[in-house]
Design a protein around this motif. Structure first.
Motif, PDB file in Angstrom:
ATOM      1  N   TRP A  87       0.857  -1.183   0.000  1.00  0.00           N
ATOM      2  CA  TRP A  87       0.000   0.000   0.000  1.00  0.00           C
ATOM      3  C   TRP A  87       0.892   1.231   0.000  1.00  0.00           C
ATOM      4  N   THR A  88       0.864   1.958  -1.092  1.00  0.00           N
ATOM      5  CA  THR A  88       1.642   3.184  -1.218  1.00  0.00           C
ATOM      6  C   THR A  88       0.708   4.370  -0.996  1.00  0.00           C
ATOM      7  N   ILE A  89       1.010   5.156   0.031  1.00  0.00           N
ATOM      8  CA  ILE A  89       0.288   6.398   0.270  1.00  0.00           C
ATOM      9  C   ILE A  89       1.254   7.495  -0.161  1.00  0.00           C
ATOM     10  N   TYR A  90       1.051   8.028  -1.370  1.00  0.00           N
ATOM     11  CA  TYR A  90       1.999   8.965  -1.951  1.00  0.00           C
ATOM     12  C   TYR A  90       2.169  10.195  -1.061  1.00  0.00           C
ATOM     13  N   GLY A  91       3.427  10.564  -0.863  1.00  0.00           N
ATOM     14  CA  GLY A  91       3.758  11.693  -0.024  1.00  0.00           C
ATOM     15  C   GLY A  91       3.817  11.363   1.452  1.00  0.00           C
ATOM     16  N   THR A 103     -13.548  -0.125 -13.190  1.00  0.00           N
ATOM     17  CA  THR A 103     -12.904  -1.430 -13.059  1.00  0.00           C
ATOM     18  C   THR A 103     -12.633  -2.010 -14.435  1.00  0.00           C
ATOM     19  N   HIS A 104     -11.561  -2.807 -14.500  1.00  0.00           N
ATOM     20  CA  HIS A 104     -11.241  -3.519 -15.736  1.00  0.00           C
ATOM     21  C   HIS A 104     -10.282  -4.655 -15.372  1.00  0.00           C
ATOM     22  N   GLY A 105     -10.678  -5.878 -15.635  1.00  0.00           N
ATOM     23  CA  GLY A 105      -9.816  -7.022 -15.337  1.00  0.00           C
ATOM     24  C   GLY A 105      -9.461  -7.065 -13.867  1.00  0.00           C
ATOM     25  N   LYS A 106      -8.154  -7.061 -13.570  1.00  0.00           N
ATOM     26  CA  LYS A 106      -7.737  -7.108 -12.168  1.00  0.00           C
ATOM     27  C   LYS A 106      -7.363  -5.735 -11.622  1.00  0.00           C
ATOM     28  N   CYS A 113      -7.959   9.514  -4.399  1.00  0.00           N
ATOM     29  CA  CYS A 113      -8.056   8.625  -5.549  1.00  0.00           C
ATOM     30  C   CYS A 113      -7.254   7.387  -5.184  1.00  0.00           C
ATOM     31  N   ASP A 114      -7.860   6.235  -5.267  1.00  0.00           N
ATOM     32  CA  ASP A 114      -7.202   4.965  -4.970  1.00  0.00           C
ATOM     33  C   ASP A 114      -7.149   4.109  -6.225  1.00  0.00           C
ATOM     34  N   MET A 115      -5.969   3.524  -6.457  1.00  0.00           N
ATOM     35  CA  MET A 115      -5.755   2.609  -7.573  1.00  0.00           C
ATOM     36  C   MET A 115      -5.533   1.218  -6.995  1.00  0.00           C
ATOM     37  N   TYR A 116      -6.296   0.249  -7.445  1.00  0.00           N
ATOM     38  CA  TYR A 116      -6.246  -1.109  -6.918  1.00  0.00           C
ATOM     39  C   TYR A 116      -5.746  -2.088  -7.973  1.00  0.00           C
ATOM     40  N   GLU A 117      -4.962  -3.059  -7.518  1.00  0.00           N
ATOM     41  CA  GLU A 117      -4.640  -4.218  -8.342  1.00  0.00           C
ATOM     42  C   GLU A 117      -5.016  -5.444  -7.518  1.00  0.00           C
ATOM     43  N   PHE A 118      -5.858  -6.295  -8.083  1.00  0.00           N
ATOM     44  CA  PHE A 118      -6.322  -7.497  -7.410  1.00  0.00           C
ATOM     45  C   PHE A 118      -5.440  -8.683  -7.783  1.00  0.00           C
ATOM     46  N   VAL A 119      -5.474  -9.735  -6.985  1.00  0.00           N
ATOM     47  CA  VAL A 119      -4.658 -10.917  -7.273  1.00  0.00           C
ATOM     48  C   VAL A 119      -5.069 -11.571  -8.579  1.00  0.00           C
ATOM     49  N   SER A 120      -6.349 -11.432  -8.955  1.00  0.00           N
ATOM     50  CA  SER A 120      -6.838 -11.915 -10.243  1.00  0.00           C
ATOM     51  C   SER A 120      -8.161 -11.214 -10.535  1.00  0.00           C
ATOM     52  N   PRO A 121      -8.622 -11.262 -11.797  1.00  0.00           N
ATOM     53  CA  PRO A 121      -9.856 -10.553 -12.134  1.00  0.00           C
ATOM     54  C   PRO A 121     -11.078 -11.001 -11.334  1.00  0.00           C
ATOM     55  N   HIS A 160     -11.702 -10.820  -4.951  1.00  0.00           N
ATOM     56  CA  HIS A 160     -11.807  -9.544  -4.233  1.00  0.00           C
ATOM     57  C   HIS A 160     -10.722  -9.448  -3.174  1.00  0.00           C
ATOM     58  N   ILE A 161      -9.499  -9.802  -3.564  1.00  0.00           N
ATOM     59  CA  ILE A 161      -8.320  -9.707  -2.699  1.00  0.00           C
ATOM     60  C   ILE A 161      -7.352  -8.734  -3.376  1.00  0.00           C
ATOM     61  N   ILE A 162      -6.987  -7.686  -2.647  1.00  0.00           N
ATOM     62  CA  ILE A 162      -6.162  -6.613  -3.207  1.00  0.00           C
ATOM     63  C   ILE A 162      -4.685  -6.925  -3.001  1.00  0.00           C
ATOM     64  N   ARG A 163      -3.913  -6.870  -4.084  1.00  0.00           N
ATOM     65  CA  ARG A 163      -2.466  -7.097  -4.025  1.00  0.00           C
ATOM     66  C   ARG A 163      -1.722  -5.774  -3.837  1.00  0.00           C
ATOM     67  N   THR A 164      -2.119  -4.735  -4.589  1.00  0.00           N
ATOM     68  CA  THR A 164      -1.494  -3.416  -4.407  1.00  0.00           C
ATOM     69  C   THR A 164      -2.579  -2.351  -4.334  1.00  0.00           C
ATOM     70  N   LEU A 165      -2.296  -1.355  -3.516  1.00  0.00           N
ATOM     71  CA  LEU A 165      -3.186  -0.209  -3.364  1.00  0.00           C
ATOM     72  C   LEU A 165      -2.308   1.038  -3.413  1.00  0.00           C
ATOM     73  N   LYS A 166      -2.640   1.955  -4.302  1.00  0.00           N
ATOM     74  CA  LYS A 166      -1.908   3.214  -4.426  1.00  0.00           C
ATOM     75  C   LYS A 166      -2.885   4.336  -4.130  1.00  0.00           C
ATOM     76  N   SER A 167      -2.606   5.091  -3.068  1.00  0.00           N
ATOM     77  CA  SER A 167      -3.524   6.129  -2.600  1.00  0.00           C
ATOM     78  C   SER A 167      -2.924   7.520  -2.785  1.00  0.00           C
ATOM     79  N   TYR A 168      -3.737   8.382  -3.363  1.00  0.00           N
ATOM     80  CA  TYR A 168      -3.414   9.795  -3.492  1.00  0.00           C
ATOM     81  C   TYR A 168      -4.432  10.542  -2.640  1.00  0.00           C
ATOM     82  N   VAL A 169      -3.972  11.224  -1.613  1.00  0.00           N
ATOM     83  CA  VAL A 169      -4.869  11.908  -0.680  1.00  0.00           C
ATOM     84  C   VAL A 169      -4.375  13.338  -0.503  1.00  0.00           C
TER      85      VAL A 169
END
Length: 126
Positions: free
Chosen positions: A44-48, A80-83, A102-110, A113-122
């Motif tokens: 989980w990357t919380i930018y800044g 949403t699109h794919g994973k 704004c949160d960007m999610y990458e799931f383990v597969s399409p 509902h298990i999140i592998r990466t989360l990138k947060s801009y707050v």
């Protein structure tokens, strides 16, 4: 009780409905739901601010946020699109401060509902 405002299109698929629920869980400090839906190797990357790696570090971080329950959550859009998925909106906190995210999610597969990466801009909004 947290007021939740959601654009009607934010639940137009199972993945979008999940992302909606995940965002609501953040705003209402539902840490059990959050921890249940991340991979053991979550990044989980919380930018800044910081990078949180691993489920235990994620759990510790979200549990530290329990005191910051939102007064109001507005979810403006979910794509949403794919994973992959993205969501954005605003949260009004009980102390009157407002944050846009704004949160960007990458799931383990399409299909999971298990999140592998989360990138947060707050950012603090006016």
């Amino acid at each position: 009780m947290t007021k939740v405002i959601v654009d009607p299109s934010c639940g137009n698929s199972p993945k979008a409905a999940f992302v909606r629920d995940f965002n609501i869980a953040f705003g209402t400090a539902n840490t059990d739901f959050l921890v249940q839906h991340v991979a053991n190797d979550i990044i989980w990357t919380i930018y800044g601010d910081k990078v949180i790696e691993g489920k235990e570090a994620f759990k510790k971080t979200v549990e530290e946020m329990k005191d910051y329950v939102a007064e109001e959550i507005e979810i403006a859009s979910i794509v949403t699109h794919g994973k992959a998925a993205a969501s954005n909106g605003e949260m009004l906190m009980k102390d009157g401060s407002r944050y846009a995210y704004c949160d960007m999610y990458e799931f383990v597969s399409p299909g999971k509902h298990i999140i592998r990466t989360l990138k947060s801009y707050v950012i603090k909004a006016f």
